[in-house]
Design a protein around this motif. Sequence first.
Motif, PDB file in Angstrom:
ATOM      1  N   VAL A  36     -12.393  -1.563   0.864  1.00  0.00           N
ATOM      2  CA  VAL A  36     -11.128  -1.104   1.424  1.00  0.00           C
ATOM      3  C   VAL A  36     -10.406  -2.328   1.989  1.00  0.00           C
ATOM      4  CG1 VAL A  36     -10.017   0.401   3.111  1.00  0.00           C
ATOM      5  CG2 VAL A  36     -12.156   1.123   2.018  1.00  0.00           C
ATOM      6  N   TYR A  37      -9.109  -2.441   1.717  1.00  0.00           N
ATOM      7  CA  TYR A  37      -8.325  -3.560   2.228  1.00  0.00           C
ATOM      8  C   TYR A  37      -7.219  -3.061   3.150  1.00  0.00           C
ATOM      9  CZ  TYR A  37     -10.121  -7.539  -0.474  1.00  0.00           C
ATOM     10  OH  TYR A  37     -10.901  -8.541  -0.965  1.00  0.00           O
ATOM     11  N   ARG A  38      -6.895  -3.870   4.137  1.00  0.00           N
ATOM     12  CA  ARG A  38      -5.746  -3.579   4.984  1.00  0.00           C
ATOM     13  C   ARG A  38      -4.452  -4.077   4.326  1.00  0.00           C
ATOM     14  NH1 ARG A  38      -8.666  -5.806  10.363  1.00  0.00           N
ATOM     15  NH2 ARG A  38      -9.317  -7.274   8.777  1.00  0.00           N
ATOM     16  N   ILE A  39      -3.404  -3.306   4.498  1.00  0.00           N
ATOM     17  CA  ILE A  39      -2.074  -3.716   4.047  1.00  0.00           C
ATOM     18  C   ILE A  39      -1.199  -3.824   5.296  1.00  0.00           C
ATOM     19  CG2 ILE A  39      -0.018  -3.099   2.747  1.00  0.00           C
ATOM     20  CD1 ILE A  39      -1.825  -1.612   0.783  1.00  0.00           C
ATOM     21  N   THR A  40      -0.765  -5.030   5.622  1.00  0.00           N
ATOM     22  CA  THR A  40       0.021  -5.246   6.828  1.00  0.00           C
ATOM     23  C   THR A  40       1.451  -4.741   6.638  1.00  0.00           C
ATOM     24  OG1 THR A  40      -1.299  -7.216   7.293  1.00  0.00           O
ATOM     25  CG2 THR A  40       0.741  -6.948   8.519  1.00  0.00           C
ATOM     26  N   VAL A  41       1.912  -3.966   7.605  1.00  0.00           N
ATOM     27  CA  VAL A  41       3.289  -3.478   7.599  1.00  0.00           C
ATOM     28  C   VAL A  41       3.937  -3.825   8.940  1.00  0.00           C
ATOM     29  CG1 VAL A  41       2.839  -1.601   5.965  1.00  0.00           C
ATOM     30  CG2 VAL A  41       2.612  -1.170   8.428  1.00  0.00           C
ATOM     31  N   GLN A  98       7.046  -1.156   2.105  1.00  0.00           N
ATOM     32  CA  GLN A  98       6.187  -2.287   2.473  1.00  0.00           C
ATOM     33  C   GLN A  98       4.747  -1.996   2.037  1.00  0.00           C
ATOM     34  OE1 GLN A  98       6.405  -3.617   6.596  1.00  0.00           O
ATOM     35  NE2 GLN A  98       8.568  -3.053   6.689  1.00  0.00           N
ATOM     36  N   TYR A  99       4.286  -0.790   2.368  1.00  0.00           N
ATOM     37  CA  TYR A  99       2.918  -0.398   2.006  1.00  0.00           C
ATOM     38  C   TYR A  99       2.748  -0.343   0.490  1.00  0.00           C
ATOM     39  CZ  TYR A  99      -1.129   2.568   1.164  1.00  0.00           C
ATOM     40  OH  TYR A  99      -2.313   3.074   0.686  1.00  0.00           O
ATOM     41  N   LEU A 100       3.675   0.319  -0.199  1.00  0.00           N
ATOM     42  CA  LEU A 100       3.543   0.511  -1.651  1.00  0.00           C
ATOM     43  C   LEU A 100       3.590  -0.822  -2.398  1.00  0.00           C
ATOM     44  CD1 LEU A 100       5.747   3.705  -2.054  1.00  0.00           C
ATOM     45  CD2 LEU A 100       3.244   3.565  -2.250  1.00  0.00           C
ATOM     46  N   LYS A 101       4.383  -1.756  -1.891  1.00  0.00           N
ATOM     47  CA  LYS A 101       4.423  -3.085  -2.515  1.00  0.00           C
ATOM     48  C   LYS A 101       3.074  -3.785  -2.367  1.00  0.00           C
ATOM     49  CE  LYS A 101       6.904  -7.500  -2.397  1.00  0.00           C
ATOM     50  NZ  LYS A 101       8.001  -8.287  -1.734  1.00  0.00           N
ATOM     51  N   ILE A 158       0.240  -4.823  -5.453  1.00  0.00           N
ATOM     52  CA  ILE A 158      -0.286  -6.179  -5.642  1.00  0.00           C
ATOM     53  C   ILE A 158      -1.814  -6.186  -5.593  1.00  0.00           C
ATOM     54  CG2 ILE A 158      -0.426  -8.473  -4.590  1.00  0.00           C
ATOM     55  CD1 ILE A 158       2.498  -8.033  -3.671  1.00  0.00           C
ATOM     56  N   LEU A 159      -2.402  -5.505  -4.594  1.00  0.00           N
ATOM     57  CA  LEU A 159      -3.852  -5.516  -4.432  1.00  0.00           C
ATOM     58  C   LEU A 159      -4.562  -4.742  -5.538  1.00  0.00           C
ATOM     59  CD1 LEU A 159      -4.092  -5.136  -0.560  1.00  0.00           C
ATOM     60  CD2 LEU A 159      -4.760  -7.132  -1.905  1.00  0.00           C
ATOM     61  N   LYS A 160      -3.961  -3.642  -5.977  1.00  0.00           N
ATOM     62  CA  LYS A 160      -4.570  -2.870  -7.070  1.00  0.00           C
ATOM     63  C   LYS A 160      -4.607  -3.691  -8.356  1.00  0.00           C
ATOM     64  CE  LYS A 160      -3.953   1.618  -7.632  1.00  0.00           C
ATOM     65  NZ  LYS A 160      -5.176   2.293  -7.157  1.00  0.00           N
ATOM     66  N   GLU A 161      -3.532  -4.415  -8.618  1.00  0.00           N
ATOM     67  CA  GLU A 161      -3.454  -5.197  -9.849  1.00  0.00           C
ATOM     68  C   GLU A 161      -4.326  -6.456  -9.775  1.00  0.00           C
ATOM     69  OE1 GLU A 161       0.680  -5.960 -10.380  1.00  0.00           O
ATOM     70  OE2 GLU A 161       1.127  -3.928 -11.122  1.00  0.00           O
ATOM     71  N   LYS A 162      -4.316  -7.106  -8.612  1.00  0.00           N
ATOM     72  CA  LYS A 162      -5.011  -8.388  -8.480  1.00  0.00           C
ATOM     73  C   LYS A 162      -6.501  -8.229  -8.230  1.00  0.00           C
ATOM     74  CE  LYS A 162      -4.753 -12.737  -5.871  1.00  0.00           C
ATOM     75  NZ  LYS A 162      -4.038 -13.469  -4.782  1.00  0.00           N
ATOM     76  N   LEU A 163      -6.870  -7.290  -7.357  1.00  0.00           N
ATOM     77  CA  LEU A 163      -8.265  -7.174  -6.930  1.00  0.00           C
ATOM     78  C   LEU A 163      -8.933  -5.863  -7.316  1.00  0.00           C
ATOM     79  CD1 LEU A 163      -7.861  -8.688  -3.345  1.00  0.00           C
ATOM     80  CD2 LEU A 163      -8.646  -9.857  -5.410  1.00  0.00           C
ATOM     81  N   LYS A 164      -8.186  -4.972  -7.951  1.00  0.00           N
ATOM     82  CA  LYS A 164      -8.726  -3.667  -8.382  1.00  0.00           C
ATOM     83  C   LYS A 164      -9.217  -2.842  -7.189  1.00  0.00           C
ATOM     84  CE  LYS A 164      -8.012  -5.278 -12.486  1.00  0.00           C
ATOM     85  NZ  LYS A 164      -6.732  -4.933 -13.169  1.00  0.00           N
ATOM     86  N   ILE A 165      -8.532  -2.962  -6.056  1.00  0.00           N
ATOM     87  CA  ILE A 165      -8.856  -2.181  -4.868  1.00  0.00           C
ATOM     88  C   ILE A 165      -8.158  -0.831  -4.952  1.00  0.00           C
ATOM     89  CG2 ILE A 165      -8.785  -2.127  -2.327  1.00  0.00           C
ATOM     90  CD1 ILE A 165     -10.566  -4.319  -3.471  1.00  0.00           C
ATOM     91  N   ASN A 166      -8.839   0.226  -4.506  1.00  0.00           N
ATOM     92  CA  ASN A 166      -8.288   1.578  -4.648  1.00  0.00           C
ATOM     93  C   ASN A 166      -8.070   2.310  -3.332  1.00  0.00           C
ATOM     94  OD1 ASN A 166      -8.283   1.667  -7.599  1.00  0.00           O
ATOM     95  ND2 ASN A 166     -10.515   1.607  -7.409  1.00  0.00           N
ATOM     96  N   LYS A 167      -8.525   1.732  -2.216  1.00  0.00           N
ATOM     97  CA  LYS A 167      -8.344   2.377  -0.921  1.00  0.00           C
ATOM     98  C   LYS A 167      -7.826   1.353   0.074  1.00  0.00           C
ATOM     99  CE  LYS A 167     -11.843   5.975  -1.596  1.00  0.00           C
ATOM    100  NZ  LYS A 167     -13.108   6.575  -1.129  1.00  0.00           N
ATOM    101  N   PRO A 201      -0.133   7.248  -0.954  1.00  0.00           N
ATOM    102  CA  PRO A 201      -1.251   7.166  -1.906  1.00  0.00           C
ATOM    103  C   PRO A 201      -2.310   6.146  -1.515  1.00  0.00           C
ATOM    104  CG  PRO A 201       0.830   7.283  -3.076  1.00  0.00           C
ATOM    105  CD  PRO A 201       1.176   7.140  -1.626  1.00  0.00           C
ATOM    106  N   ASP A 202      -3.562   6.583  -1.526  1.00  0.00           N
ATOM    107  CA  ASP A 202      -4.742   5.740  -1.300  1.00  0.00           C
ATOM    108  C   ASP A 202      -4.901   5.250   0.136  1.00  0.00           C
ATOM    109  OD1 ASP A 202      -5.294   5.896  -4.095  1.00  0.00           O
ATOM    110  OD2 ASP A 202      -3.900   4.252  -4.445  1.00  0.00           O
ATOM    111  N   ALA A 203      -4.090   5.741   1.073  1.00  0.00           N
ATOM    112  CA  ALA A 203      -4.241   5.358   2.479  1.00  0.00           C
ATOM    113  C   ALA A 203      -5.353   6.194   3.104  1.00  0.00           C
ATOM    114  CB  ALA A 203      -2.936   5.559   3.238  1.00  0.00           C
ATOM    115  N   VAL A 204      -6.391   5.526   3.625  1.00  0.00           N
ATOM    116  CA  VAL A 204      -7.556   6.247   4.154  1.00  0.00           C
ATOM    117  C   VAL A 204      -7.666   6.150   5.672  1.00  0.00           C
ATOM    118  CG1 VAL A 204      -8.857   6.048   2.010  1.00  0.00           C
ATOM    119  CG2 VAL A 204      -9.060   4.238   3.751  1.00  0.00           C
ATOM    120  N   GLY A 205      -6.699   5.510   6.304  1.00  0.00           N
ATOM    121  CA  GLY A 205      -6.734   5.372   7.760  1.00  0.00           C
ATOM    122  C   GLY A 205      -5.514   4.622   8.226  1.00  0.00           C
ATOM    123  N   ILE A 206      -5.598   4.096   9.434  1.00  0.00           N
ATOM    124  CA  ILE A 206      -4.483   3.333   9.993  1.00  0.00           C
ATOM    125  C   ILE A 206      -5.043   2.364  11.021  1.00  0.00           C
ATOM    126  CG2 ILE A 206      -4.018   4.996  11.855  1.00  0.00           C
ATOM    127  CD1 ILE A 206      -1.019   4.455  11.404  1.00  0.00           C
TER     128      ILE A 206
END
Length: 310
Positions: A22-27, A67-70, A74-83, A112-117
């Motif tokens: 799981v990766y964090r996406i900074t907003v 911001q989140y969707l962008k 990027i992370l899905k395409e580059k690192l194949k992360i899904n959550k 989509p794919d947000a599992v927390g905050i």
Amino acid sequence: MKNLKRYNKFSDFLKQRFGEKVYRITVDGGFTCPNRDGKKGKTPCLYCDERGSGARHIDITLDLQNQYLKGRKILKEKLKINKFIPYFQSFTNTYADFQTCVKRYEAVLNLPDAVGIAIGTRPDCVEDKLLDYLGDLSREKLVILDLGIQSTTDRVLEIIKRGHTVKDTIKFLKKAEKYPDLHIVAHLIFGLPTETRKEMLNSHKLFLDYKLDGVKFHQLNILKNTGMEKLYLSGELKPIELDFYVNLVTDFLERIPFRIVIHRLSARADNHSTLIAPEWGKFHHKPSTLIEKELIKRDSYQGKLVDKIK
């Protein structure tokens, strides 16, 4: 002890909870802080730059959802992360009225794919009603409250113009005991002006006495256009040495329970061009690698000394 798990990594915690990386996406939620709007001052903490220590890659012209969707794309395409975990990082992300805070959080909670905050804040800026809301939410989703404690020495907090006290921190942590599912992470900065090694290390007692679930270790990075730059240029402040930092964090790890999740072992400067000192503040993996090597050298691990120092 070759295969011993030396410390409780955040990545392992997430994988155990969600079954995958799981990766964090900074907003950027558009918050400010009481040190900037006049409530506690009109100048930021001495270490803080104009972005509030936030990530510079965020396109703040986009709304929160985009911001989140962008970042997700990027992370899905580059690192194949899904959550992912939307992370409100810059400034104080509980410093607004209740409805404003909730509206901004809920703008990304169910994307989509947000599992927390994850929400960056400080111990004197979380009103009771909002804490209740986050406590309730934590029963359904992972809610990480990144708490900027920075130091447990009042003299140091006053010097850096933090605007809160150790008493404020303890008051908040006592309130937080009502919310067992809320994941509270203490941010600590090592190398602040006048703080001794003993004072830095003594901060470990918070993890023995109060409701804390994680920790982020930061070395003091001295950035351009900050109050710390002035102290550095005047000779009043020396940057923390890497060897000193490695040994300090290793000593700290030995003194906190293994249940504490280690979210970060050091803080890489987000923009190398603004970093004045220490030089090693531009490295992402070097400090953590050296800390891990030091644990191995000592044949040690997180929590090893907890029972001995109680």
